[in-house]
Design a protein around this motif. Sequence first.
Motif, PDB file in Angstrom:
ATOM      1  N   VAL A   1       0.856  -1.184   0.000  1.00 65.07           N
ATOM      2  CA  VAL A   1       0.000   0.000   0.000  1.00 65.07           C
ATOM      3  C   VAL A   1       0.892   1.233   0.000  1.00 65.07           C
ATOM      4  N   ARG A   2       0.593   2.179  -0.853  1.00 66.89           N
ATOM      5  CA  ARG A   2       1.324   3.445  -0.874  1.00 66.89           C
ATOM      6  C   ARG A   2       0.326   4.592  -0.778  1.00 66.89           C
ATOM      7  N   GLY A   3       0.830   5.792  -0.475  1.00 67.47           N
ATOM      8  CA  GLY A   3      -0.038   6.954  -0.375  1.00 67.47           C
ATOM      9  C   GLY A   3      -0.253   7.427   1.047  1.00 67.47           C
ATOM     10  N   LEU A   4       0.305   6.731   2.035  1.00 66.64           N
ATOM     11  CA  LEU A   4       0.129   7.131   3.426  1.00 66.64           C
ATOM     12  C   LEU A   4       0.933   8.388   3.741  1.00 66.64           C
ATOM     13  N   THR A   5       0.387   9.225   4.597  1.00 64.57           N
ATOM     14  CA  THR A   5       1.101  10.399   5.070  1.00 64.57           C
ATOM     15  C   THR A   5       1.702  10.092   6.442  1.00 64.57           C
ATOM     16  N   ALA A   6       2.620  10.948   6.870  1.00 62.53           N
ATOM     17  CA  ALA A   6       3.242  10.764   8.183  1.00 62.53           C
ATOM     18  C   ALA A   6       2.190  10.820   9.286  1.00 62.53           C
ATOM     19  N   GLU A   7       1.195  11.700   9.139  1.00 68.15           N
ATOM     20  CA  GLU A   7       0.139  11.810  10.138  1.00 68.15           C
ATOM     21  C   GLU A   7      -0.702  10.537  10.192  1.00 68.15           C
ATOM     22  N   GLN A   8      -0.994   9.960   9.040  1.00 68.36           N
ATOM     23  CA  GLN A   8      -1.811   8.749   9.014  1.00 68.36           C
ATOM     24  C   GLN A   8      -1.095   7.561   9.647  1.00 68.36           C
ATOM     25  N   LEU A   9       0.221   7.540   9.589  1.00 66.86           N
ATOM     26  CA  LEU A   9       0.967   6.451  10.213  1.00 66.86           C
ATOM     27  C   LEU A   9       0.722   6.390  11.718  1.00 66.86           C
ATOM     28  N   GLU A  10       0.405   7.549  12.323  1.00 63.99           N
ATOM     29  CA  GLU A  10       0.164   7.612  13.760  1.00 63.99           C
ATOM     30  C   GLU A  10      -1.312   7.450  14.119  1.00 63.99           C
ATOM     31  N   SER A  11      -2.155   7.251  13.124  1.00 64.76           N
ATOM     32  CA  SER A  11      -3.593   7.143  13.381  1.00 64.76           C
ATOM     33  C   SER A  11      -3.931   5.802  14.027  1.00 64.76           C
ATOM     34  N   THR A  12      -5.069   5.785  14.723  1.00 65.77           N
ATOM     35  CA  THR A  12      -5.533   4.548  15.347  1.00 65.77           C
ATOM     36  C   THR A  12      -5.792   3.475  14.297  1.00 65.77           C
ATOM     37  N   GLU A  13      -6.321   3.882  13.153  1.00 66.22           N
ATOM     38  CA  GLU A  13      -6.642   2.910  12.102  1.00 66.22           C
ATOM     39  C   GLU A  13      -5.405   2.144  11.642  1.00 66.22           C
ATOM     40  N   ILE A  14      -4.297   2.862  11.441  1.00 63.28           N
ATOM     41  CA  ILE A  14      -3.072   2.199  10.977  1.00 63.28           C
ATOM     42  C   ILE A  14      -2.389   1.451  12.111  1.00 63.28           C
ATOM     43  N   ARG A  15      -2.307   2.057  13.282  1.00 62.99           N
ATOM     44  CA  ARG A  15      -1.603   1.433  14.406  1.00 62.99           C
ATOM     45  C   ARG A  15      -2.278   0.143  14.859  1.00 62.99           C
ATOM     46  N   SER A  16      -3.585   0.016  14.607  1.00 63.28           N
ATOM     47  CA  SER A  16      -4.314  -1.170  15.061  1.00 63.28           C
ATOM     48  C   SER A  16      -4.283  -2.314  14.056  1.00 63.28           C
ATOM     49  N   ILE A  17      -3.651  -2.114  12.903  1.00 62.27           N
ATOM     50  CA  ILE A  17      -3.562  -3.198  11.911  1.00 62.27           C
ATOM     51  C   ILE A  17      -2.433  -4.138  12.302  1.00 62.27           C
ATOM     52  N   PRO A  18      -2.729  -5.397  12.607  1.00 63.66           N
ATOM     53  CA  PRO A  18      -1.665  -6.323  12.993  1.00 63.66           C
ATOM     54  C   PRO A  18      -0.932  -6.882  11.766  1.00 63.66           C
ATOM     55  N   LEU A  19       0.231  -7.469  12.015  1.00 63.41           N
ATOM     56  CA  LEU A  19       0.976  -8.206  10.996  1.00 63.41           C
ATOM     57  C   LEU A  19       1.370  -7.342   9.800  1.00 63.41           C
ATOM     58  N   LYS A  20       1.552  -6.071  10.030  1.00 61.86           N
ATOM     59  CA  LYS A  20       1.956  -5.168   8.955  1.00 61.86           C
ATOM     60  C   LYS A  20       3.422  -4.805   9.111  1.00 61.86           C
ATOM     61  N   LYS A  21       3.990  -4.295   8.041  1.00 64.09           N
ATOM     62  CA  LYS A  21       5.338  -3.723   8.084  1.00 64.09           C
ATOM     63  C   LYS A  21       5.275  -2.366   7.383  1.00 64.09           C
TER      64      LYS A  21
END
Length: 247
Positions: free
Chosen positions: A43-63
Amino acid sequence: MAEDPSNDVSYFLEIGRPHLDYLGPVRHWSQLRTAAAEDAYWVRGLTAEQLESTEIRSIPLKKIYYMRDDQSQLLFPIGAAVPVKRLPSGLLWTPLEKAMPLEYPSYNHNYFGLSEKLPVRLAASSNEEDPVAMLVSARLLGGYIKTAPAVRLEPLSWVIVDDQALLLGNPLLPLPGKSYWRRGNHLLPAGLDLEWPLLAETLDRQMNPQGDCWLVWEEHGGYLEVKKESFRPLSISSFRLSESDIR
Protein backbone atom coordinates in the motif's frame (compact mmCIF):
# COMPACT_ATOMS: atom_id res chain seq x y z
CA MET A 1 2.32 8.79 -4.35
CA ALA A 2 1.83 10.71 -1.10
CA GLU A 3 4.99 12.42 0.06
CA ASP A 4 6.08 14.35 3.12
CA PRO A 5 6.87 17.76 1.64
CA SER A 6 9.38 18.55 4.37
CA ASN A 7 11.84 15.79 3.50
CA ASP A 8 10.55 14.16 0.31
CA VAL A 9 9.73 10.83 1.96
CA SER A 10 7.20 8.28 0.68
CA TYR A 11 5.67 5.61 2.93
CA PHE A 12 4.74 2.01 2.12
CA LEU A 13 2.83 -0.63 4.04
CA GLU A 14 3.40 -4.34 3.44
CA ILE A 15 0.99 -7.04 4.61
CA GLY A 16 0.80 -10.76 3.86
CA ARG A 17 -1.72 -11.92 1.26
CA PRO A 18 -3.86 -13.86 3.79
CA HIS A 19 -4.25 -10.71 5.89
CA LEU A 20 -5.53 -8.22 3.32
CA ASP A 21 -8.83 -7.87 5.19
CA TYR A 22 -7.06 -6.11 8.05
CA LEU A 23 -6.88 -3.08 5.76
CA GLY A 24 -10.66 -2.72 5.95
CA PRO A 25 -10.60 0.29 8.34
CA VAL A 26 -8.61 2.38 5.83
CA ARG A 27 -10.32 1.12 2.68
CA HIS A 28 -12.15 4.44 2.29
CA TRP A 29 -8.97 6.56 2.28
CA SER A 30 -9.17 7.60 -1.34
CA GLN A 31 -5.49 8.43 -1.87
CA LEU A 32 -4.27 4.93 -1.01
CA ARG A 33 -3.11 2.61 -3.78
CA THR A 34 -2.40 -1.08 -3.48
CA ALA A 35 -0.59 -3.68 -5.56
CA ALA A 36 -0.10 -7.43 -5.22
CA ALA A 37 3.33 -9.03 -5.12
CA GLU A 38 4.11 -12.73 -4.94
CA ASP A 39 3.49 -13.15 -1.20
CA ALA A 40 2.23 -9.77 0.00
CA TYR A 41 0.12 -6.71 -0.72
CA TRP A 42 1.71 -3.28 -0.81
CA VAL A 43 0.00 0.00 0.00
CA ARG A 44 1.32 3.44 -0.87
CA GLY A 45 -0.04 6.95 -0.37
CA LEU A 46 0.13 7.13 3.43
CA THR A 47 1.10 10.40 5.07
CA ALA A 48 3.24 10.76 8.18
CA GLU A 49 0.14 11.81 10.14
CA GLN A 50 -1.81 8.75 9.01
CA LEU A 51 0.97 6.45 10.21
CA GLU A 52 0.16 7.61 13.76
CA SER A 53 -3.59 7.14 13.38
CA THR A 54 -5.53 4.55 15.35
CA GLU A 55 -6.64 2.91 12.10
CA ILE A 56 -3.07 2.20 10.98
CA ARG A 57 -1.60 1.43 14.41
CA SER A 58 -4.31 -1.17 15.06
CA ILE A 59 -3.56 -3.20 11.91
CA PRO A 60 -1.67 -6.32 12.99
CA LEU A 61 0.98 -8.21 11.00
CA LYS A 62 1.96 -5.17 8.95
CA LYS A 63 5.34 -3.72 8.08
CA ILE A 64 5.93 -0.03 7.43
CA TYR A 65 8.77 1.35 5.31
CA TYR A 66 9.86 4.70 3.95
CA MET A 67 11.58 5.56 0.69
CA ARG A 68 13.67 8.67 0.00
CA ASP A 69 14.67 8.02 -3.59
CA ASP A 70 12.18 6.69 -6.13
CA GLN A 71 15.00 5.80 -8.48
CA SER A 72 16.72 3.39 -6.10
CA GLN A 73 13.43 1.85 -4.83
CA LEU A 74 15.22 1.14 -1.52
CA LEU A 75 12.94 0.62 1.48
CA PHE A 76 13.93 1.57 5.03
CA PRO A 77 12.12 0.46 8.19
CA ILE A 78 10.68 3.41 10.10
CA GLY A 79 13.41 4.87 12.30
CA ALA A 80 16.23 3.02 10.53
CA ALA A 81 19.00 4.43 8.34
CA VAL A 82 19.85 1.19 6.53
CA PRO A 83 17.59 -0.22 3.78
CA VAL A 84 16.34 -3.79 4.14
CA LYS A 85 14.87 -4.45 0.70
CA ARG A 86 13.74 -2.96 -2.58
CA LEU A 87 10.18 -2.36 -3.60
CA PRO A 88 9.20 -5.25 -5.91
CA SER A 89 9.35 -4.28 -9.55
CA GLY A 90 6.41 -4.36 -11.94
CA LEU A 91 3.73 -3.60 -9.36
CA LEU A 92 0.35 -2.57 -10.78
CA TRP A 93 -1.18 0.01 -8.49
CA THR A 94 -4.94 0.38 -8.06
CA PRO A 95 -7.13 2.32 -5.57
CA LEU A 96 -7.45 0.35 -2.35
CA GLU A 97 -11.24 0.63 -2.21
CA LYS A 98 -11.49 -0.93 -5.67
CA ALA A 99 -9.11 -3.73 -4.76
CA MET A 100 -11.11 -4.66 -1.65
CA PRO A 101 -14.73 -5.79 -2.02
CA LEU A 102 -17.29 -4.29 0.33
CA GLU A 103 -18.08 -7.74 1.69
CA TYR A 104 -14.81 -9.25 2.78
CA PRO A 105 -14.04 -12.79 1.61
CA SER A 106 -14.47 -15.50 4.18
CA TYR A 107 -11.26 -16.84 5.64
CA ASN A 108 -9.87 -18.01 8.96
CA HIS A 109 -9.35 -14.87 11.06
CA ASN A 110 -7.68 -16.95 13.75
CA TYR A 111 -4.87 -18.18 11.53
CA PHE A 112 -1.63 -16.28 11.88
CA GLY A 113 0.76 -19.01 10.72
CA LEU A 114 2.86 -21.26 12.93
CA SER A 115 5.27 -18.47 13.79
CA GLU A 116 2.76 -15.59 13.77
CA LYS A 117 1.07 -15.53 17.17
CA LEU A 118 -0.32 -12.31 18.59
CA PRO A 119 -0.24 -11.95 22.39
CA VAL A 120 -3.36 -10.27 23.72
CA ARG A 121 -2.35 -7.12 25.56
CA LEU A 122 -4.00 -3.88 26.62
CA ALA A 123 -2.56 -0.50 25.72
CA ALA A 124 -3.29 3.10 26.61
CA SER A 125 -6.12 4.57 24.56
CA SER A 126 -6.31 8.16 23.40
CA ASN A 127 -10.11 7.97 23.17
CA GLU A 128 -12.36 8.77 26.12
CA GLU A 129 -15.23 6.33 26.36
CA ASP A 130 -18.22 6.55 28.69
CA PRO A 131 -18.04 3.96 31.49
CA VAL A 132 -20.79 1.33 31.48
CA ALA A 133 -19.61 -0.88 34.35
CA MET A 134 -17.68 -0.62 37.58
CA LEU A 135 -16.14 -2.95 40.14
CA VAL A 136 -16.68 -1.81 43.75
CA SER A 137 -16.40 -3.25 47.24
CA ALA A 138 -19.53 -5.28 47.91
CA ARG A 139 -19.67 -4.09 51.52
CA LEU A 140 -19.28 -0.47 50.42
CA LEU A 141 -22.13 -1.00 47.97
CA GLY A 142 -24.28 -2.49 50.72
CA GLY A 143 -23.84 0.60 52.85
CA TYR A 144 -24.69 2.91 49.97
CA ILE A 145 -27.89 1.24 48.78
CA LYS A 146 -29.42 1.26 52.27
CA THR A 147 -29.98 5.00 51.94
CA ALA A 148 -30.07 5.43 48.15
CA PRO A 149 -33.43 6.17 46.47
CA ALA A 150 -34.80 3.26 44.43
CA VAL A 151 -34.78 5.38 41.26
CA ARG A 152 -30.99 5.63 41.59
CA LEU A 153 -30.63 1.86 41.54
CA GLU A 154 -33.19 0.96 38.88
CA PRO A 155 -30.92 1.43 35.81
CA LEU A 156 -28.31 -0.94 37.22
CA SER A 157 -27.79 -4.67 37.41
CA TRP A 158 -25.10 -6.43 39.40
CA VAL A 159 -23.30 -9.65 40.27
CA ILE A 160 -20.88 -10.67 43.03
CA VAL A 161 -17.27 -11.31 42.01
CA ASP A 162 -15.44 -12.63 45.10
CA ASP A 163 -15.82 -9.81 47.66
CA GLN A 164 -16.62 -7.21 45.05
CA ALA A 165 -19.68 -6.21 43.09
CA LEU A 166 -19.68 -5.71 39.34
CA LEU A 167 -22.26 -3.09 38.40
CA LEU A 168 -23.57 -2.70 34.87
CA GLY A 169 -25.66 0.16 33.55
CA ASN A 170 -25.86 3.92 33.34
CA PRO A 171 -25.53 6.15 35.25
CA LEU A 172 -23.16 4.37 37.62
CA LEU A 173 -23.01 5.07 41.33
CA PRO A 174 -20.77 7.72 42.96
CA LEU A 175 -18.59 5.12 44.67
CA PRO A 176 -14.83 4.52 44.50
CA GLY A 177 -14.00 1.62 42.26
CA LYS A 178 -12.67 0.54 38.89
CA SER A 179 -14.56 1.75 35.82
CA TYR A 180 -14.95 -0.13 32.52
CA TRP A 181 -16.10 0.79 29.04
CA ARG A 182 -17.60 -1.55 26.48
CA ARG A 183 -16.31 -2.84 23.15
CA GLY A 184 -18.79 -5.49 22.03
CA ASN A 185 -18.81 -8.12 24.78
CA HIS A 186 -15.50 -6.86 26.18
CA LEU A 187 -15.47 -4.71 29.32
CA LEU A 188 -12.16 -2.82 29.27
CA PRO A 189 -10.59 -0.75 32.07
CA ALA A 190 -11.05 2.98 31.59
CA GLY A 191 -8.18 4.48 29.64
CA LEU A 192 -7.12 1.18 28.08
CA ASP A 193 -8.00 -0.67 24.90
CA LEU A 194 -6.99 -3.87 23.18
CA GLU A 195 -3.60 -3.39 21.58
CA TRP A 196 -5.17 -4.62 18.33
CA PRO A 197 -8.77 -3.27 18.47
CA LEU A 198 -9.44 -4.75 15.03
CA LEU A 199 -9.27 -8.23 16.58
CA ALA A 200 -12.00 -7.58 19.17
CA GLU A 201 -14.69 -9.49 17.25
CA THR A 202 -12.31 -12.36 16.45
CA LEU A 203 -11.31 -12.67 20.11
CA ASP A 204 -14.96 -12.58 21.14
CA ARG A 205 -15.84 -15.40 18.74
CA GLN A 206 -12.94 -17.50 20.00
CA MET A 207 -13.26 -16.81 23.73
CA ASN A 208 -17.02 -16.30 23.97
CA PRO A 209 -18.56 -18.29 21.07
CA GLN A 210 -22.10 -18.23 22.51
CA GLY A 211 -21.96 -14.50 23.26
CA ASP A 212 -23.46 -15.21 26.69
CA CYS A 213 -20.61 -13.77 28.76
CA TRP A 214 -19.03 -10.43 29.51
CA LEU A 215 -15.26 -10.60 29.17
CA VAL A 216 -13.96 -8.39 31.99
CA TRP A 217 -10.35 -7.45 31.29
CA GLU A 218 -7.59 -6.72 33.78
CA GLU A 219 -4.80 -4.23 33.14
CA HIS A 220 -2.15 -6.94 32.67
CA GLY A 221 -4.17 -8.68 29.95
CA GLY A 222 -5.95 -11.36 31.96
CA TYR A 223 -9.73 -11.54 31.85
CA LEU A 224 -12.70 -12.91 33.72
CA GLU A 225 -15.78 -14.47 32.13
CA VAL A 226 -19.03 -13.38 33.77
CA LYS A 227 -22.26 -14.94 32.59
CA LYS A 228 -24.77 -12.32 31.50
CA GLU A 229 -27.60 -14.34 33.04
CA SER A 230 -25.91 -14.02 36.45
CA PHE A 231 -26.73 -10.32 36.67
CA ARG A 232 -29.81 -9.29 38.59
CA PRO A 233 -31.48 -5.90 39.10
CA LEU A 234 -29.77 -3.88 41.83
CA SER A 235 -31.98 -3.35 44.86
CA ILE A 236 -31.88 -3.63 48.63
CA SER A 237 -33.70 -6.96 48.49
CA SER A 238 -31.38 -8.50 45.87
CA PHE A 239 -28.37 -7.40 47.91
CA ARG A 240 -29.72 -8.91 51.10
CA LEU A 241 -30.39 -12.19 49.34
CA SER A 242 -26.76 -12.31 48.21
CA GLU A 243 -25.01 -11.16 51.42
CA SER A 244 -24.16 -14.75 52.34
CA ASP A 245 -22.19 -15.09 49.12
CA ILE A 246 -19.91 -12.15 49.94
CA ARG A 247 -16.55 -13.35 51.18
